[in-house]
Design a protein around this motif. Structure first.
Motif, PDB file in Angstrom:
ATOM      1  N   PRO A 159     -11.094  -4.715  -0.851  1.00 60.14           N
ATOM      2  CA  PRO A 159      -9.774  -4.761  -0.544  1.00 60.14           C
ATOM      3  C   PRO A 159      -9.048  -3.624  -0.983  1.00 60.14           C
ATOM      4  CG  PRO A 159     -10.982  -6.745  -1.600  1.00 60.14           C
ATOM      5  CD  PRO A 159     -11.916  -5.674  -1.514  1.00 60.14           C
ATOM      6  N   GLY A 160      -7.926  -3.439  -0.461  1.00 60.51           N
ATOM      7  CA  GLY A 160      -7.073  -2.634  -0.553  1.00 60.51           C
ATOM      8  C   GLY A 160      -7.363  -1.015  -0.024  1.00 60.51           C
ATOM      9  N   GLU A 161      -8.593  -0.717   0.473  1.00 56.68           N
ATOM     10  CA  GLU A 161      -9.075   0.529   1.111  1.00 56.68           C
ATOM     11  C   GLU A 161      -8.145   0.531   2.289  1.00 56.68           C
ATOM     12  OE1 GLU A 161     -12.836   2.289   0.781  1.00 56.68           O
ATOM     13  OE2 GLU A 161     -13.415   0.760  -0.699  1.00 56.68           O
ATOM     14  N   THR A 162      -8.075   1.855   2.679  1.00 53.94           N
ATOM     15  CA  THR A 162      -7.200   2.203   3.945  1.00 53.94           C
ATOM     16  C   THR A 162      -7.896   3.328   4.873  1.00 53.94           C
ATOM     17  OG1 THR A 162      -5.651   3.134   2.675  1.00 53.94           O
ATOM     18  CG2 THR A 162      -5.211   1.117   3.261  1.00 53.94           C
ATOM     19  N   GLU A 163      -9.207   3.423   4.901  1.00 52.95           N
ATOM     20  CA  GLU A 163      -9.686   4.619   5.447  1.00 52.95           C
ATOM     21  C   GLU A 163      -9.439   4.826   6.816  1.00 52.95           C
ATOM     22  OE1 GLU A 163     -13.407   6.663   4.862  1.00 52.95           O
ATOM     23  OE2 GLU A 163     -13.928   5.646   3.090  1.00 52.95           O
ATOM     24  N   GLY A 164      -9.043   3.648   7.394  1.00 55.40           N
ATOM     25  CA  GLY A 164      -8.663   3.586   9.120  1.00 55.40           C
ATOM     26  C   GLY A 164      -7.380   3.950   9.334  1.00 55.40           C
ATOM     27  N   ALA A 165      -6.472   4.209   8.345  1.00 53.57           N
ATOM     28  CA  ALA A 165      -5.002   4.429   8.418  1.00 53.57           C
ATOM     29  C   ALA A 165      -4.779   5.680   9.308  1.00 53.57           C
ATOM     30  CB  ALA A 165      -4.345   4.325   7.166  1.00 53.57           C
ATOM     31  N   ASN A 166      -3.880   5.597  10.372  1.00 58.27           N
ATOM     32  CA  ASN A 166      -3.628   6.751  11.125  1.00 58.27           C
ATOM     33  C   ASN A 166      -4.739   7.698  11.834  1.00 58.27           C
ATOM     34  OD1 ASN A 166      -1.029   6.043  10.108  1.00 58.27           O
ATOM     35  ND2 ASN A 166      -0.895   7.565   8.567  1.00 58.27           N
TER      36      ASN A 166
ATOM     37  N   THR B 291       0.824  -1.091   0.076  1.00 59.00           N
ATOM     38  CA  THR B 291       0.091   0.056   0.115  1.00 59.00           C
ATOM     39  C   THR B 291       0.853   1.229  -0.003  1.00 59.00           C
ATOM     40  OG1 THR B 291      -0.032   0.408   2.534  1.00 59.00           O
ATOM     41  CG2 THR B 291      -1.637  -1.399   1.522  1.00 59.00           C
ATOM     42  N   PRO B 292       0.153   2.425  -0.096  1.00 60.77           N
ATOM     43  CA  PRO B 292       0.961   3.733   0.121  1.00 60.77           C
ATOM     44  C   PRO B 292       1.506   3.976   1.276  1.00 60.77           C
ATOM     45  CG  PRO B 292      -0.820   4.127  -1.091  1.00 60.77           C
ATOM     46  CD  PRO B 292      -0.968   2.964  -0.843  1.00 60.77           C
ATOM     47  N   PHE B 293       1.168   3.109   2.385  1.00 61.24           N
ATOM     48  CA  PHE B 293       1.643   3.230   3.789  1.00 61.24           C
ATOM     49  C   PHE B 293       2.953   1.871   3.894  1.00 61.24           C
ATOM     50  CE2 PHE B 293      -2.655   4.973   3.956  1.00 61.24           C
ATOM     51  CZ  PHE B 293      -2.246   6.054   4.624  1.00 61.24           C
ATOM     52  N   GLY B 294       3.104   1.500   2.814  1.00 57.84           N
ATOM     53  CA  GLY B 294       4.296   0.233   2.803  1.00 57.84           C
ATOM     54  C   GLY B 294       3.632  -1.012   2.839  1.00 57.84           C
ATOM     55  N   LYS B 295       4.137  -2.164   3.044  1.00 59.41           N
ATOM     56  CA  LYS B 295       3.662  -3.587   3.197  1.00 59.41           C
ATOM     57  C   LYS B 295       2.898  -3.639   4.517  1.00 59.41           C
ATOM     58  CE  LYS B 295       5.576  -6.992   1.100  1.00 59.41           C
ATOM     59  NZ  LYS B 295       6.438  -7.939   0.699  1.00 59.41           N
ATOM     60  N   VAL B 296       1.854  -4.319   4.467  1.00 56.64           N
ATOM     61  CA  VAL B 296       0.861  -4.298   5.703  1.00 56.64           C
ATOM     62  C   VAL B 296       0.047  -5.599   5.642  1.00 56.64           C
ATOM     63  CG1 VAL B 296       0.657  -1.614   5.687  1.00 56.64           C
ATOM     64  CG2 VAL B 296      -1.151  -3.170   4.551  1.00 56.64           C
TER      65      VAL B 296
ATOM     66  N   GLU C 172      -5.242  10.291   7.168  1.00 61.41           N
ATOM     67  CA  GLU C 172      -5.172  10.774   5.808  1.00 61.41           C
ATOM     68  C   GLU C 172      -6.312  10.316   4.628  1.00 61.41           C
ATOM     69  OE1 GLU C 172      -0.995  10.372   7.221  1.00 61.41           O
ATOM     70  OE2 GLU C 172      -3.029   9.732   7.941  1.00 61.41           O
ATOM     71  N   ASP C 173      -6.807   9.043   5.012  1.00 61.79           N
ATOM     72  CA  ASP C 173      -7.852   8.341   4.064  1.00 61.79           C
ATOM     73  C   ASP C 173      -9.509   8.475   4.633  1.00 61.79           C
ATOM     74  OD1 ASP C 173      -5.921   7.919   2.284  1.00 61.79           O
ATOM     75  OD2 ASP C 173      -5.673   5.986   2.869  1.00 61.79           O
ATOM     76  N   PHE C 174      -9.308   8.880   5.850  1.00 62.22           N
ATOM     77  CA  PHE C 174     -10.491   8.830   6.472  1.00 62.22           C
ATOM     78  C   PHE C 174     -11.625   9.951   5.850  1.00 62.22           C
ATOM     79  CE2 PHE C 174     -12.817   9.981  10.704  1.00 62.22           C
ATOM     80  CZ  PHE C 174     -13.776   9.001  10.530  1.00 62.22           C
ATOM     81  N   SER C 175     -12.808   9.115   5.187  1.00 63.06           N
ATOM     82  CA  SER C 175     -13.598  10.189   4.445  1.00 63.06           C
ATOM     83  C   SER C 175     -14.469  11.114   5.424  1.00 63.06           C
ATOM     84  CB  SER C 175     -14.604   9.297   3.579  1.00 63.06           C
ATOM     85  OG  SER C 175     -15.522   8.505   4.445  1.00 63.06           O
ATOM     86  N   LEU C 176     -14.832  10.884   6.432  1.00 57.96           N
ATOM     87  CA  LEU C 176     -15.517  11.802   7.381  1.00 57.96           C
ATOM     88  C   LEU C 176     -14.805  12.800   7.829  1.00 57.96           C
ATOM     89  CD1 LEU C 176     -17.612   9.204   9.364  1.00 57.96           C
ATOM     90  CD2 LEU C 176     -18.117  10.185   7.306  1.00 57.96           C
TER      91      LEU C 176
ATOM     92  N   ALA D 233       5.311  10.898   7.888  1.00 55.22           N
ATOM     93  CA  ALA D 233       4.535  12.048   8.606  1.00 55.22           C
ATOM     94  C   ALA D 233       4.651  13.249   7.898  1.00 55.22           C
ATOM     95  CB  ALA D 233       5.261  11.952   9.720  1.00 55.22           C
ATOM     96  N   GLN D 234       3.399  13.961   8.045  1.00 51.63           N
ATOM     97  CA  GLN D 234       3.283  15.409   7.703  1.00 51.63           C
ATOM     98  C   GLN D 234       3.147  16.403   8.819  1.00 51.63           C
ATOM     99  OE1 GLN D 234       3.607  15.990   4.073  1.00 51.63           O
ATOM    100  NE2 GLN D 234       3.536  13.881   3.596  1.00 51.63           N
ATOM    101  N   LEU D 235       3.828  17.219   8.696  1.00 49.25           N
ATOM    102  CA  LEU D 235       3.906  18.280   9.864  1.00 49.25           C
ATOM    103  C   LEU D 235       3.383  19.693   9.095  1.00 49.25           C
ATOM    104  CD1 LEU D 235       4.467  17.854  12.941  1.00 49.25           C
ATOM    105  CD2 LEU D 235       5.556  16.220  11.153  1.00 49.25           C
ATOM    106  N   GLN D 236       2.475  20.413   9.820  1.00 51.90           N
ATOM    107  CA  GLN D 236       2.085  21.635   9.206  1.00 51.90           C
ATOM    108  C   GLN D 236       1.742  22.708  10.734  1.00 51.90           C
ATOM    109  OE1 GLN D 236      -1.423  19.905   7.490  1.00 51.90           O
ATOM    110  NE2 GLN D 236      -2.707  21.032   8.917  1.00 51.90           N
ATOM    111  N   LEU D 237       1.181  23.720  10.403  1.00 55.19           N
ATOM    112  CA  LEU D 237       0.786  24.852  11.413  1.00 55.19           C
ATOM    113  C   LEU D 237      -0.775  24.556  11.668  1.00 55.19           C
ATOM    114  CD1 LEU D 237       2.857  27.782  10.637  1.00 55.19           C
ATOM    115  CD2 LEU D 237       3.525  25.965  12.316  1.00 55.19           C
ATOM    116  N   GLU D 238      -1.158  24.772  12.786  1.00 55.14           N
ATOM    117  CA  GLU D 238      -2.565  24.596  13.218  1.00 55.14           C
ATOM    118  C   GLU D 238      -2.943  25.904  14.218  1.00 55.14           C
ATOM    119  OE1 GLU D 238      -5.983  21.699  14.904  1.00 55.14           O
ATOM    120  OE2 GLU D 238      -3.930  21.269  15.246  1.00 55.14           O
ATOM    121  N   THR D 239      -3.940  26.464  13.838  1.00 58.34           N
ATOM    122  CA  THR D 239      -4.656  27.489  14.744  1.00 58.34           C
ATOM    123  C   THR D 239      -5.823  26.994  15.359  1.00 58.34           C
ATOM    124  OG1 THR D 239      -3.604  29.579  13.421  1.00 58.34           O
ATOM    125  CG2 THR D 239      -5.333  29.961  14.998  1.00 58.34           C
TER     126      THR D 239
END
Length: 349
Positions: free
Chosen positions: A170-177, A65-70, A229-233, A204-210
């Protein structure tokens, strides 16, 4: 000392009413979908809830997957469906506490362990498919799955494995992270890498948040990590990150060594920010300030100017659900704990 963990901190604001309706509406639609599927006896979906005890051994395999082998389900009706662990299940091993994903009440109104995150069950020893280490496979007896008696859930490196109710194919990863306030204790859901059974977080992605301090105080802009990242809600949710300093009541702090001292119980309330590669900086974040350090379990923790970064369990929320009023807040700034003092990072630092 501030409480380490609180739930349903404040009621939703008027501005979050629309988000609440949307989120709960989507959940209701999912419920309707499952009911219709059951009635029509359609083809199995990765999202199917657990409704009966297993009739044979489960097989666990791997997929890229884009997250590596899982890890994924290896055979049967749900072959190829993504498998997850939740970090707060480690508290069960540490203290004997209930599983974080159980049948306890939650804001969705559906049991976590059979509906939201269907447990991977087995009858007999689970089978290791290609790429899976048989010595890391195991089972744990669960007696808290609604409508079922004692059943065996598959574990990997000691942690139970689950599917996710928003992964249909199969292959969906909405629960990742997914930083999930619905579990008790709050935890992070990760895909599972097969070599050691550690989380597979991807880059990992780092950004600013207010966000307001304490949920209703003055706004502050701080360094934050992107999750879900993939969580549709609630895709690409942003959550404040913290550094650990000071001696606290226990000796040692992250300023005394790169490996950090927030482990075991501490890491259940202050989860480390993990990465599978070099962390990436968003707008306003110095890429050169980001790095990694290896934790004792082999995972890579993100650092900022050499200091390991953590999330705070009390910051987790999903828009529209009553955890933290369904809105962002900075609840861990200056928290004085037995492990030390946790502080946010302003953009100028």
């Amino acid at each position: 000392m501030r409480p380490l963990f609180r739930r349903f901190r404040r009621p939703p604001s008027a501005g979050s009413a629309a988000a609440a309706a949307l989120t709960l509406g989507l959940v209701a639609a999912a419920l309707l979908q499952f009911s219709s599927a059951a009635g029509a006896q359609t083809a199995p979906s990765c999202a199917d809830p657990v409704t009966s005890a297993p009739t044979g051994p489960a097989t666990v395999s791997t997929a890229t997957t884009p997250f590596g082998k899982v890890l994924v389900v290896g055979s049967g009706a749900y072959a190829g469906c993504s498998l997850y662990l939740v970090t707060s299940d480690q508290l069960h091993a540490l203290t004997g506490a209930h599983f974080a994903c159980s049948d306890t009440p939650n804001a969705i109104g559906q049991p976590c362990d059979t509906f939201l995150w269907p447990a991977l069950l087995t009858k007999g020893a689970p089978v290791a498919g290609p790429g899976v280490k048989a010595n890391l496979l195991g089972t744990v007896t669960r007696t808290d799955l609604p409508g079922l008696g004692p059943v065996q859930q598959v574990t990997y490196a000691g942690l139970p494995l689950y599917r996710f109710f928003l992964d249909e194919d199969p292959g969906e990863t909405e629960g990742a992270n997914l930083f999930d306030p619905v579990t008790s204790l709050t935890g992070i859901w990760y895909l599972v890498e097969p070599s050691r059974g550690n989380p597979a977080p991807g880059t990992a992605q780092l950004q600013l948040e207010t966000a307001p301090v304490g949920g209703n105080g003055a706004d502050q802009t701080v360094l934050a990590a992107t999750m879900n990242e993939d969580f549709s809600l609630f895709p690409d949710g942003s959550f404040p990150v913290y550094t650990l300093g000071g001696q606290g009541h226990w000796k040692g702090s992250d300023s005394k060594g790169p490996s950090g001292s927030c482990r075991a119980s501490c890491a259940q309330y202050w989860p480390p920010v993990l990465t599978s590669g070099r962390p990436q900086a968003g707008s306003g974040v110095d890429q050169h300030a980001l790095g990694t350090t290896t934790r004792p379990d082999g995972t890579q923790q993100v650092t900022y100017r050499g200091l390991p970064l953590y999330l705070f369990a009390d910051d987790a929320y999903i828009p529209g659900l009553p955890y933290n009023g369904g809105t962002a807040g900075i609840y861990g700034a200056g928290a004085d704990t037995v492990w030390g003092t946790f502080d946010t990072i302003p953009p100028s630092s």
